[in-house]
Design a protein around this motif. Structure first.
Motif, PDB file in Angstrom:
ATOM      1  N   LYS A 129       0.760  -1.553  -0.025  1.00  0.00           N
ATOM      2  CA  LYS A 129       0.200   0.082   0.318  1.00  0.00           C
ATOM      3  C   LYS A 129       1.078   1.088   0.041  1.00  0.00           C
ATOM      4  CE  LYS A 129      -4.733  -1.732   1.727  1.00  0.00           C
ATOM      5  NZ  LYS A 129      -5.062  -2.091   3.212  1.00  0.00           N
ATOM      6  N   ILE A 130       2.501   1.453   0.516  1.00  0.00           N
ATOM      7  CA  ILE A 130       3.212   2.304   0.346  1.00  0.00           C
ATOM      8  C   ILE A 130       2.960   2.842  -0.620  1.00  0.00           C
ATOM      9  CG2 ILE A 130       5.818   2.486   0.437  1.00  0.00           C
ATOM     10  CD1 ILE A 130       5.743   1.383   3.089  1.00  0.00           C
ATOM     11  N   ASP A 131       3.158   4.388  -0.337  1.00  0.00           N
ATOM     12  CA  ASP A 131       3.506   4.461  -2.292  1.00  0.00           C
ATOM     13  C   ASP A 131       4.624   4.965  -2.645  1.00  0.00           C
ATOM     14  OD1 ASP A 131       4.287   7.063  -3.886  1.00  0.00           O
ATOM     15  OD2 ASP A 131       3.604   9.146  -2.512  1.00  0.00           O
ATOM     16  N   TRP A 132       5.272   4.429  -3.499  1.00  0.00           N
ATOM     17  CA  TRP A 132       6.905   4.105  -3.730  1.00  0.00           C
ATOM     18  C   TRP A 132       7.588   5.317  -4.185  1.00  0.00           C
ATOM     19  CZ3 TRP A 132       9.904   0.472  -1.932  1.00  0.00           C
ATOM     20  CH2 TRP A 132       9.893  -0.977  -1.212  1.00  0.00           C
ATOM     21  N   GLU A 133       7.032   6.149  -4.998  1.00  0.00           N
ATOM     22  CA  GLU A 133       6.814   7.200  -5.110  1.00  0.00           C
ATOM     23  C   GLU A 133       7.787   8.005  -3.974  1.00  0.00           C
ATOM     24  OE1 GLU A 133       5.322   9.235  -8.083  1.00  0.00           O
ATOM     25  OE2 GLU A 133       4.963   7.352  -9.455  1.00  0.00           O
ATOM     26  N   THR A 134       7.210   8.031  -3.196  1.00  0.00           N
ATOM     27  CA  THR A 134       7.587   8.907  -2.034  1.00  0.00           C
ATOM     28  C   THR A 134       8.735   8.726  -1.238  1.00  0.00           C
ATOM     29  OG1 THR A 134       5.517   9.454  -1.666  1.00  0.00           O
ATOM     30  CG2 THR A 134       6.846  10.326   0.301  1.00  0.00           C
ATOM     31  N   SER A 148       4.668  -4.695  -4.865  1.00  0.00           N
ATOM     32  CA  SER A 148       3.316  -4.041  -5.901  1.00  0.00           C
ATOM     33  C   SER A 148       3.724  -3.775  -7.434  1.00  0.00           C
ATOM     34  CB  SER A 148       2.269  -3.424  -5.637  1.00  0.00           C
ATOM     35  OG  SER A 148       2.922  -1.894  -5.404  1.00  0.00           O
ATOM     36  N   LEU A 149       2.625  -3.693  -8.493  1.00  0.00           N
ATOM     37  CA  LEU A 149       3.494  -3.304  -9.587  1.00  0.00           C
ATOM     38  C   LEU A 149       3.848  -1.439  -9.279  1.00  0.00           C
ATOM     39  CD1 LEU A 149       0.286  -4.981 -11.727  1.00  0.00           C
ATOM     40  CD2 LEU A 149       2.783  -5.358 -12.278  1.00  0.00           C
ATOM     41  N   LYS A 150       3.010  -1.272  -8.460  1.00  0.00           N
ATOM     42  CA  LYS A 150       3.121   0.562  -8.137  1.00  0.00           C
ATOM     43  C   LYS A 150       4.947   0.385  -8.250  1.00  0.00           C
ATOM     44  CE  LYS A 150      -0.353   2.916  -7.411  1.00  0.00           C
ATOM     45  NZ  LYS A 150      -2.034   3.239  -6.314  1.00  0.00           N
ATOM     46  N   GLU A 151       5.088  -0.223  -7.025  1.00  0.00           N
ATOM     47  CA  GLU A 151       6.246  -0.481  -6.448  1.00  0.00           C
ATOM     48  C   GLU A 151       7.296  -1.058  -7.682  1.00  0.00           C
ATOM     49  OE1 GLU A 151       7.214  -3.099  -3.396  1.00  0.00           O
ATOM     50  OE2 GLU A 151       9.496  -3.586  -3.358  1.00  0.00           O
ATOM     51  N   ALA A 152       7.245  -1.875  -8.063  1.00  0.00           N
ATOM     52  CA  ALA A 152       7.921  -1.915  -9.948  1.00  0.00           C
ATOM     53  C   ALA A 152       8.400  -0.838 -10.712  1.00  0.00           C
ATOM     54  CB  ALA A 152       7.170  -2.991 -10.333  1.00  0.00           C
ATOM     55  N   LYS A 153       7.228  -0.132 -10.652  1.00  0.00           N
ATOM     56  CA  LYS A 153       7.237   1.324 -11.760  1.00  0.00           C
ATOM     57  C   LYS A 153       7.862   2.599 -10.831  1.00  0.00           C
ATOM     58  CE  LYS A 153       4.048   3.710 -13.730  1.00  0.00           C
ATOM     59  NZ  LYS A 153       3.743   5.592 -13.599  1.00  0.00           N
ATOM     60  N   ALA A 154       7.838   2.390  -9.423  1.00  0.00           N
ATOM     61  CA  ALA A 154       8.405   3.606  -9.244  1.00  0.00           C
ATOM     62  C   ALA A 154      10.273   3.106  -9.348  1.00  0.00           C
ATOM     63  CB  ALA A 154       8.422   3.553  -7.550  1.00  0.00           C
ATOM     64  N   LYS A 155      10.478   2.086  -9.141  1.00  0.00           N
ATOM     65  CA  LYS A 155      11.537   1.527  -9.094  1.00  0.00           C
ATOM     66  C   LYS A 155      12.563   1.409 -10.425  1.00  0.00           C
ATOM     67  CE  LYS A 155      12.103  -1.547  -4.954  1.00  0.00           C
ATOM     68  NZ  LYS A 155      12.012  -3.081  -4.574  1.00  0.00           N
ATOM     69  N   ILE A 156      11.471   1.103 -11.154  1.00  0.00           N
ATOM     70  CA  ILE A 156      12.096   1.346 -12.748  1.00  0.00           C
ATOM     71  C   ILE A 156      12.091   2.264 -12.978  1.00  0.00           C
ATOM     72  CG2 ILE A 156      11.388   0.922 -15.468  1.00  0.00           C
ATOM     73  CD1 ILE A 156       9.521  -1.864 -14.190  1.00  0.00           C
ATOM     74  N   GLU A 157      11.424   3.893 -12.532  1.00  0.00           N
ATOM     75  CA  GLU A 157      11.594   5.035 -13.140  1.00  0.00           C
ATOM     76  C   GLU A 157      12.810   5.539 -13.009  1.00  0.00           C
ATOM     77  OE1 GLU A 157       7.851   6.738 -12.019  1.00  0.00           O
ATOM     78  OE2 GLU A 157       7.356   6.492 -14.114  1.00  0.00           O
ATOM     79  N   LEU A 179      18.910   7.460 -13.782  1.00  0.00           N
ATOM     80  CA  LEU A 179      20.076   7.947 -13.402  1.00  0.00           C
ATOM     81  C   LEU A 179      20.523   6.728 -14.079  1.00  0.00           C
ATOM     82  CD1 LEU A 179      19.949   6.944  -9.701  1.00  0.00           C
ATOM     83  CD2 LEU A 179      19.887   8.746 -10.397  1.00  0.00           C
ATOM     84  N   PHE A 180      20.299   5.445 -15.109  1.00  0.00           N
ATOM     85  CA  PHE A 180      21.317   5.452 -15.801  1.00  0.00           C
ATOM     86  C   PHE A 180      20.936   4.251 -17.526  1.00  0.00           C
ATOM     87  CE2 PHE A 180      22.314   2.786 -11.192  1.00  0.00           C
ATOM     88  CZ  PHE A 180      22.912   3.518 -10.868  1.00  0.00           C
ATOM     89  N   GLU A 181      21.265   4.944 -18.022  1.00  0.00           N
ATOM     90  CA  GLU A 181      21.255   4.151 -19.434  1.00  0.00           C
ATOM     91  C   GLU A 181      21.314   2.577 -19.445  1.00  0.00           C
ATOM     92  OE1 GLU A 181      22.449   5.899 -23.849  1.00  0.00           O
ATOM     93  OE2 GLU A 181      22.971   7.403 -22.241  1.00  0.00           O
TER      94      GLU A 181
END
Ligand SMILES: [Mg+2]
Length: 165
Positions: A43-48, A82-91, A96-98
């Motif tokens: 449930k955590i807001d991963w971006e924050t 969660s998929l939100k966690e995946a998305k925040a980590k991917i972003e 940072l890296f190419e």
């Protein structure tokens, strides 16, 4: 080039401390209330959370150095709730890296099931992951800021991988 997989939580960023602080506020015990903690993670807001997490031992600079050494084929291998966690980590990684591979692994699945493991290195702060990895023919390296693990080669900074392999 050796395949090198790097864990995210507890190796690149200290995402664990903010989650545990939140759990404390909610009166949850991280050791016994695993189901509730799992729910909290989902449930955590991963971006924050990622914004609030501290970088560990100059990890980003170390990964850049490891890439420049051209000795390793590097991927980030991270458990997600969660998929939100995946998305925040991917972003986070993509900013940072190419062209760096990131593999999100559902929490209930072993990291060994998502990649080839034979002779590949996994850097992880959780010994359970390293044990599974070595059972499948991989090489486990423990990331730990303060203790030496008796079962695995231990590093406290990612660029130390260059001295080990
Ligand atoms: Mg970890």
């Amino acid at each position: 080039m050796k395949n090198l997989y790097i864990d995210f939580d507890g190796v690149i960023l200290d995402t664990i401390t903010p989650v545990y602080n939140l759990a404390k506020k909610l009166n949850l015990d991280v050791k016994t209330q695993t189901k509730e903690i799992g729910l909290l993670y989902s449930k955590i807001d991963w971006e924050t959370l990622i914004e609030e997490s501290e970088e560990l031992s100059d990890s980003i600079k170390s990964i850049k150095e490891l890439r420049e050494s051209k000795k390793f084929n590097i991927s980030i291998l991270t458990h997600i709730n969660s998929l939100k966690e995946a998305k925040a980590k991917i972003e986070f990684i993509n900013n940072l890296f190419e062209d760096l591979t990131i593999i999100p692994v559902p929490k209930s699945v072993s990291k060994t099931k998502m990649t080839q493991t034979k002779d590949a290195i996994l850097v992880d702060d959780y010994s359970g992951n390293l044990r599974e990895w070595e059972k499948e023919g991989g090489i486990g390296v423990k990331f730990s800021k303060n203790e030496i693990d008796e079962h695995f080669k231990t590093i406290n900074k990612l660029n130390q991988i260059m001295e080990l392999f």
